[in-house]
Design an enzyme around this catalytic site. Sequence first.
Site, PDB file in Angstrom:
ATOM      1  N   SER A  20       0.851  -1.198   0.000  1.00 41.47           N
ATOM      2  CA  SER A  20       0.000   0.000   0.000  1.00 41.47           C
ATOM      3  C   SER A  20       0.883   1.244   0.000  1.00 41.47           C
ATOM      4  O   SER A  20       2.033   1.195   0.479  1.00 41.47           O
ATOM      5  CB  SER A  20      -0.878   0.004   1.256  1.00 41.47           C
ATOM      6  OG  SER A  20      -1.484   1.271   1.440  1.00 41.47           O
ATOM      7  N   TYR A  46      -1.247  -0.450  10.461  1.00 45.21           N
ATOM      8  CA  TYR A  46      -1.464  -0.851   9.055  1.00 45.21           C
ATOM      9  C   TYR A  46      -0.266  -0.430   8.199  1.00 45.21           C
ATOM     10  O   TYR A  46       0.268  -1.225   7.413  1.00 45.21           O
ATOM     11  CB  TYR A  46      -2.746  -0.196   8.536  1.00 45.21           C
ATOM     12  CG  TYR A  46      -3.033  -0.483   7.079  1.00 45.21           C
ATOM     13  CD1 TYR A  46      -3.599  -1.697   6.686  1.00 45.21           C
ATOM     14  CD2 TYR A  46      -2.740   0.459   6.089  1.00 45.21           C
ATOM     15  CE1 TYR A  46      -3.861  -1.960   5.338  1.00 45.21           C
ATOM     16  CE2 TYR A  46      -3.002   0.198   4.749  1.00 45.21           C
ATOM     17  CZ  TYR A  46      -3.568  -1.010   4.384  1.00 45.21           C
ATOM     18  OH  TYR A  46      -3.816  -1.275   3.056  1.00 45.21           O
TER      19      TYR A  46
HETATM   20  N1  LIG Z   1      -8.865  -0.629  -0.715  1.00 41.67           N
HETATM   21  C1  LIG Z   1      -7.783   0.134  -0.724  1.00 41.67           C
HETATM   22  O1  LIG Z   1      -7.869   1.375  -0.866  1.00 41.67           O
HETATM   23  C2  LIG Z   1      -6.421  -0.488  -0.576  1.00 41.67           C
HETATM   24  C3  LIG Z   1      -5.301   0.327  -0.777  1.00 41.67           C
HETATM   25  C4  LIG Z   1      -4.036  -0.198  -0.648  1.00 41.67           C
HETATM   26  C5  LIG Z   1      -3.873  -1.534  -0.326  1.00 41.67           C
HETATM   27  N2  LIG Z   1      -4.973  -2.320  -0.124  1.00 41.67           N
HETATM   28  C6  LIG Z   1      -4.735  -3.715   0.242  1.00 41.67           C
HETATM   29  O2  LIG Z   1      -5.330  -4.562  -0.725  1.00 41.67           O
HETATM   30  C7  LIG Z   1      -5.738  -5.786  -0.106  1.00 41.67           C
HETATM   31  C8  LIG Z   1      -7.212  -6.033  -0.418  1.00 41.67           C
HETATM   32  O3  LIG Z   1      -7.934  -4.916   0.052  1.00 41.67           O
HETATM   33  P1  LIG Z   1      -9.489  -4.699  -0.267  1.00 41.67           P
HETATM   34  O4  LIG Z   1      -9.692  -3.254  -0.246  1.00 41.67           O
HETATM   35  O5  LIG Z   1      -9.887  -5.521  -1.431  1.00 41.67           O
HETATM   36  O6  LIG Z   1     -10.100  -5.307   1.083  1.00 41.67           O
HETATM   37  P2  LIG Z   1     -11.532  -5.926   1.433  1.00 41.67           P
HETATM   38  O7  LIG Z   1     -12.511  -5.628   0.364  1.00 41.67           O
HETATM   39  O8  LIG Z   1     -11.810  -5.501   2.824  1.00 41.67           O
HETATM   40  O9  LIG Z   1     -11.234  -7.503   1.414  1.00 41.67           O
HETATM   41  C9  LIG Z   1     -10.335  -8.040   2.341  1.00 41.67           C
HETATM   42  C10 LIG Z   1     -10.120  -9.505   2.023  1.00 41.67           C
HETATM   43  O10 LIG Z   1      -9.208 -10.057   2.991  1.00 41.67           O
HETATM   44  C11 LIG Z   1      -9.768 -11.248   3.517  1.00 41.67           C
HETATM   45  N3  LIG Z   1      -9.324 -11.467   4.897  1.00 41.67           N
HETATM   46  C12 LIG Z   1      -9.358 -10.576   5.927  1.00 41.67           C
HETATM   47  N4  LIG Z   1      -8.891 -11.158   7.048  1.00 41.67           N
HETATM   48  C13 LIG Z   1      -8.540 -12.429   6.718  1.00 41.67           C
HETATM   49  C14 LIG Z   1      -7.979 -13.513   7.432  1.00 41.67           C
HETATM   50  N5  LIG Z   1      -7.665 -13.440   8.738  1.00 41.67           N
HETATM   51  N6  LIG Z   1      -7.752 -14.674   6.774  1.00 41.67           N
HETATM   52  C15 LIG Z   1      -8.072 -14.779   5.454  1.00 41.67           C
HETATM   53  N7  LIG Z   1      -8.586 -13.788   4.718  1.00 41.67           N
HETATM   54  C16 LIG Z   1      -8.827 -12.618   5.353  1.00 41.67           C
HETATM   55  C17 LIG Z   1     -11.271 -11.036   3.439  1.00 41.67           C
HETATM   56  O11 LIG Z   1     -11.918 -12.296   3.480  1.00 41.67           O
HETATM   57  P3  LIG Z   1     -13.497 -12.408   3.924  1.00 41.67           P
HETATM   58  O12 LIG Z   1     -14.246 -11.550   2.957  1.00 41.67           O
HETATM   59  O13 LIG Z   1     -13.833 -13.839   3.754  1.00 41.67           O
HETATM   60  O14 LIG Z   1     -13.572 -11.921   5.311  1.00 41.67           O
HETATM   61  C18 LIG Z   1     -11.398 -10.317   2.097  1.00 41.67           C
HETATM   62  O15 LIG Z   1     -11.415 -11.258   1.037  1.00 41.67           O
HETATM   63  C19 LIG Z   1      -5.454  -5.614   1.384  1.00 41.67           C
HETATM   64  O16 LIG Z   1      -4.229  -6.221   1.702  1.00 41.67           O
HETATM   65  C20 LIG Z   1      -5.353  -4.106   1.559  1.00 41.67           C
HETATM   66  O17 LIG Z   1      -4.572  -3.761   2.646  1.00 41.67           O
HETATM   67  C21 LIG Z   1      -6.228  -1.832  -0.244  1.00 41.67           C
END
Ligand SMILES: NC(=O)c1ccc[n+]([C@@H]2O[C@H](COP(=O)([O-])OP(=O)(O)OC[C@H]3O[C@@H](n4cnc5c(N)ncnc54)[C@H](OP(=O)(O)O)[C@@H]3O)[C@@H](O)[C@H]2O)c1
Length: 251
Positions: free
Chosen positions: A144, A157
């Site tokens: 990120s 984070y």
């Molecule tokens: N959104 C942003 O702006 C952004 C920016 C930079 C980086 N990121 C990174 O991109 C990645 C995906 O983000 P997103 O925005 O798509 O997040 P999201 O929509 O909240 O989805 C998070 C995912 O992680 C899974 N997860 C959470 N805790 C877990 C655990 N203990 N074991 C297994 N799976 C787990 C969830 O599974 P369940 O649905 O089954 O709970 C879900 O599939 C993350 O690493 C985040 O930090 C996101």
Amino acid sequence: MIDLTGRRVVVTGGSRGIGAACCRLFAKSGAAVLVQYMASDTKALATLQELRRISDAPHAAFRCDVTDPDQVCKLFDAAEARWGGIDCLINNAGVWVHDPLAQLRPERLQATLSVNVVGAFLAARCAIPLLMGSPDASIINISSTAGQRGEAFYSAYAASKGALISATKSWSSELAPQIRVNAVAPGWVDTDMTSDALSGEQREAVIASIPLHRVATPEDVAGPVVFLASSLARHITGEILNVNGGSVLVG
Ligand SMILES: NC(=O)c1ccc[n+]([C@@H]2O[C@H](COP(=O)([O-])OP(=O)(O)OC[C@H]3O[C@@H](n4cnc5c(N)ncnc54)[C@H](OP(=O)(O)O)[C@@H]3O)[C@@H](O)[C@H]2O)c1
């Protein structure tokens, strides 16, 4: 279009958001996908059904908690039983928790580091023997901008995502030449994780801060991930690929 026919990809956190977009694009590129998820049964099943509509490749879903070493081993046992090996691991599962330092709750700090850092380490460890048989194996960590510039009130984070950057660089040397290791560092992306933070006036302020004047879609991140997994990127390892609309200009 990138052709990944015959490739086998494990995506952690594949039920929703960026992970689900990666699953769809890998399937469209011809790869077989294992969708790992933890709690979102309905969304994971919907993602799996979408993948099966996209292609006949042997896609699957697996429920586990990436913080639990035994469950993570079972995830890769399932991949081995189904496919005999894998070609790519996407360490995408993550949580974003508001936790001001002055009111730090140790259990929240622990939870963030457990999912975002320990989970990625556990998955990478179990994936290595399965990746070794691949002609172009790779691991891609989803970091990120927070890991590059820090993030006030989300320092656990930010530290976890910074750890993924240094892990990427460490693993890329350690696992060469058999396994390439890269990271993608997204900025703001429209997903469940950011839906509250990107609502109302805050959204306009965020957009104004991004040189390309838009918030990324999950598909904007999936494209660079699939590129890094493909042989088009066969000479790229240890790279941190920014996908942030120009908001943080560091590698
Ligand atoms: N959104 C942003 O702006 C952004 C920016 C930079 C980086 N990121 C990174 O991109 C990645 C995906 O983000 P997103 O925005 O798509 O997040 P999201 O929509 O909240 O989805 C998070 C995912 O992680 C899974 N997860 C959470 N805790 C877990 C655990 N203990 N074991 C297994 N799976 C787990 C969830 O599974 P369940 O649905 O089954 O709970 C879900 O599939 C993350 O690493 C985040 O930090 C996101």
